[in-house]
Write an enzyme that holds these catalytic residues in place. Structure first.
Site, PDB file in Angstrom:
ATOM      1  N   TRP A 177       0.835  -1.210   0.000  1.00 18.21           N
ATOM      2  CA  TRP A 177       0.000   0.000   0.000  1.00 18.21           C
ATOM      3  C   TRP A 177       0.867   1.256   0.000  1.00 18.21           C
ATOM      4  O   TRP A 177       0.570   2.241  -0.682  1.00 18.21           O
ATOM      5  CB  TRP A 177      -0.918  -0.033   1.222  1.00 18.21           C
ATOM      6  CG  TRP A 177      -1.733   1.209   1.428  1.00 18.21           C
ATOM      7  CD1 TRP A 177      -2.500   1.857   0.506  1.00 18.21           C
ATOM      8  CD2 TRP A 177      -1.866   1.942   2.640  1.00 18.21           C
ATOM      9  NE1 TRP A 177      -3.122   2.946   1.065  1.00 18.21           N
ATOM     10  CE2 TRP A 177      -2.738   3.019   2.388  1.00 18.21           C
ATOM     11  CE3 TRP A 177      -1.350   1.788   3.927  1.00 18.21           C
ATOM     12  CZ2 TRP A 177      -3.098   3.942   3.366  1.00 18.21           C
ATOM     13  CZ3 TRP A 177      -1.715   2.699   4.903  1.00 18.21           C
ATOM     14  CH2 TRP A 177      -2.576   3.761   4.615  1.00 18.21           C
ATOM     15  N   HIS A 227      -2.533  -4.111  -5.245  1.00 20.28           N
ATOM     16  CA  HIS A 227      -1.825  -3.953  -3.973  1.00 20.28           C
ATOM     17  C   HIS A 227      -2.746  -4.304  -2.805  1.00 20.28           C
ATOM     18  O   HIS A 227      -3.973  -4.264  -2.903  1.00 20.28           O
ATOM     19  CB  HIS A 227      -1.312  -2.511  -3.813  1.00 20.28           C
ATOM     20  CG  HIS A 227      -2.377  -1.561  -3.351  1.00 20.28           C
ATOM     21  ND1 HIS A 227      -2.646  -1.314  -2.013  1.00 20.28           N
ATOM     22  CD2 HIS A 227      -3.280  -0.806  -4.052  1.00 20.28           C
ATOM     23  CE1 HIS A 227      -3.638  -0.454  -1.909  1.00 20.28           C
ATOM     24  NE2 HIS A 227      -4.052  -0.123  -3.127  1.00 20.28           N
ATOM     25  N   CYS A 228      -2.108  -4.672  -1.693  1.00 19.68           N
ATOM     26  CA  CYS A 228      -2.784  -4.777  -0.400  1.00 19.68           C
ATOM     27  C   CYS A 228      -1.912  -4.002   0.584  1.00 19.68           C
ATOM     28  O   CYS A 228      -1.238  -3.057   0.166  1.00 19.68           O
ATOM     29  CB  CYS A 228      -2.997  -6.236   0.004  1.00 19.68           C
ATOM     30  SG  CYS A 228      -1.521  -7.276  -0.064  1.00 19.68           S
ATOM     31  N   PHE A 229      -1.913  -4.346   1.848  1.00 23.23           N
ATOM     32  CA  PHE A 229      -1.111  -3.554   2.790  1.00 23.23           C
ATOM     33  C   PHE A 229       0.379  -3.846   2.623  1.00 23.23           C
ATOM     34  O   PHE A 229       1.189  -2.940   2.468  1.00 23.23           O
ATOM     35  CB  PHE A 229      -1.544  -3.826   4.229  1.00 23.23           C
ATOM     36  CG  PHE A 229      -1.057  -2.787   5.205  1.00 23.23           C
ATOM     37  CD1 PHE A 229      -1.897  -1.764   5.617  1.00 23.23           C
ATOM     38  CD2 PHE A 229       0.236  -2.820   5.708  1.00 23.23           C
ATOM     39  CE1 PHE A 229      -1.449  -0.786   6.508  1.00 23.23           C
ATOM     40  CE2 PHE A 229       0.694  -1.855   6.593  1.00 23.23           C
ATOM     41  CZ  PHE A 229      -0.150  -0.834   6.990  1.00 23.23           C
TER      42      PHE A 229
END
Length: 330
Positions: free
Chosen positions: A59, A130-132
Site C-alpha cells: 500500500w 496492492h494490499c497492505f
C-alpha cells in the site's frame, strides 16, 4: 514452469500485524504509524512486475506511485479492509474490501478482479494490484488471474509470482480457496462439488467461531443417483435420503488400528429434507426420516468425532446401520 517446491510461504507473522494496522487506520489518519506497525523487509515495498504490465506492491508503494504518476500506472486494484484513499480516477480504481484473515471469503471476488485486470491489460495499460504488505491478498488475486489466463494450477501461479516478487505469503485460508478455484476449473457454481463443499465447511467454521447456527444455508434437492452412484435409502421405508454426490468424504485418522477405522456414519451436505430440523436453530440435534419418522442420524454444527477417530465439522450424520447403500445400475 517452476514446481511446487520453488516457493514457500514466508512472513506468516505479518498477517496479524496487518490486521492490527488496518484496524488502527479506521480510527486514525496516521498513515506512517500504521505502516510502522507492520515489520516487513524493505524489499516488499518494491514494485514487482509479475507479467507484462501487471504489477504487485504494498500500500505504501501504491500511494507513492499514484501520487507521483511514476512508472505510468494506469489502473489500480486495492485489496484492503479499509479505503486506501488513493488519488486515482474512480473509473480506473477498484477497491475490494478484503481482510487478510482466516475467515475471509476471497473466492467471491475472483471474477470481478479478473475482469478488472483483463480490461486494463486489453487496453495495453499498466495495472497495479496492492494490499497492505503486498504478500497475501494482492498475491492471491493476481494468482487467480494467472491461473485462469494460463490454465495453471495454484503452485504454478505462485511459483511464477515468487520468482518476480520474493517473499510472498498468502495465508492458509487463501491458499485453500485458490486450490478450490483450480478444482472447479476457474468457475464458481454451487453445482460444482469442490466449491459446494468448501462453502459447507465454512458453515462449521462459523458455528465454532460464533457459537450459533449460520443464518443462510444452501440446501440441495434430493435427487436419485446416476448410474454407478450410491443411493442412501432409509432401511425401514426405502425413502431416498441422498446420493453419493452429497457425501462429505473424510479419511480415517488411524488406518493401522482397524477396530477404530470402520466408519459408522455417512456425512452429508445439507439436503432439502433436513431443512425443517436445521432451521430450528439448534447447534445439535437428531435427524428422523421425513417419510417414516424413524431416527436415522444426528447433526452437530460444531463438529463431531467419527468412529474412525477423524474430526468432521460441520457434521450432518446418517448412521450406516439405519440406511441401505444401494449402487444404482445403468
Amino acid at each position: 514452469m517452476s514446481n511446487k517446491s520453488a516457493w514457500q510461504p514466508q512472513f506468516d507473522e505479518i498477517h496479524s500485524s496487518v490486521q492490527e494496522a488496518e484496524g488502527f487506520l479506521q480510527s486514525s489518519n496516521d498513515v506512517q504509524k500504521a505502516i510502522d506497525e507492520v515489520h516487513y523487509p524493505d524489499s516488499l515495498n518494491d514494485l514487482s512486475e509479475i507479467s507484462k504490465n501487471l504489477y504487485i506492491s504494498s500500500w505504501k508503494t501504491a500511494s507513492e506511485l499514484v501520487s507521483t504518476s511514476d512508472k505510468g500506472i494506469d489502473y489500480t486494484l486495492s485489496a484492503m479492509s479499509i479505503n486506501p484513499n488513493l488519488s486515482v480516477p474512480e473509473q480506473q480504481h477498484l477497491w475490494l474490501q478484503i481482510e487478510d484473515s482466516s475467515s475471509q471469503n476471497i473466492l467471491q471476488y475472483f471474477e470481478k478482479s479478473n475482469k478488472f485486470i483483463a480490461f486494463a491489460l486489453s487496453k495495453n495499460a499498466k495495472v497495479l494490484v496492492h494490499c497492505f504488505a503486498g504478500i497475501s491478498r494482492s498475491v492471491t488475486l493476481v494468482a487467480a488471474y494467472l491461473m485462469k489466463e494460463n490454465n495453471w494450477n495454484t503452485e504454478e501461479a505462485l511459483s511464477h509470482i515468487n520468482e518476480r516478487r520474493s517473499g510472498i505469503s498468502p495465508n492458509a485460508n487463501f491458499l485453500r480457496q485458490l486450490r478450490v478455484y483450480f478444482e472447479c476449473n476457474y468457475q464458481l457454481d454451487r453445482s460444482l462439488r469442490p466449491y459446494r463443499q468448501w462453502l459447507f465447511r465454512r458453515y462449521g467454521d462459523f458455528a465454532v467461531l460464533n457459537t450459533r447456527v449460520p443464518s443462510e444455508v444452501a440446501y440441495a434437492e434430493t435427487v436419485r443417483a446416476r448410474a454407478g452412484q450410491l443411493e442412501l435409502r432409509c432401511k425401514k421405508c426405502r425413502f431416498v435420503l441422498a446420493s453419493s454426490d452429497y457425501l462429505v468424504s473424510h479419511e480415517p485418522k488411524d488406518e493401522n488400528n482397524y477396530s477404530h477405522t470402520r466408519c459408522t456414519h455417512y456425512f452429508l451436505e445439507p439436503i432439502r429434507w433436513m431443512q425443517p430440523e436445521l432451521e430450528l436453530g439448534n447447534l445439535e440435534g437428531r435427524f428422523d426420516c421425513p417419510k417414516c419418522n424413524s431416527k436415522i442420524g444426528s447433526y452437530k454444527w460444531q463438529g463431531l468425532q467419527c468412529s474412525c477417530l477423524q474430526w468432521v465439522c460441520p457434521a450432518l450424520s446418517i448412521l450406516q446401520s439405519r440406511v441401505d447403500a444401494v449402487r444404482k445400475l445403468g
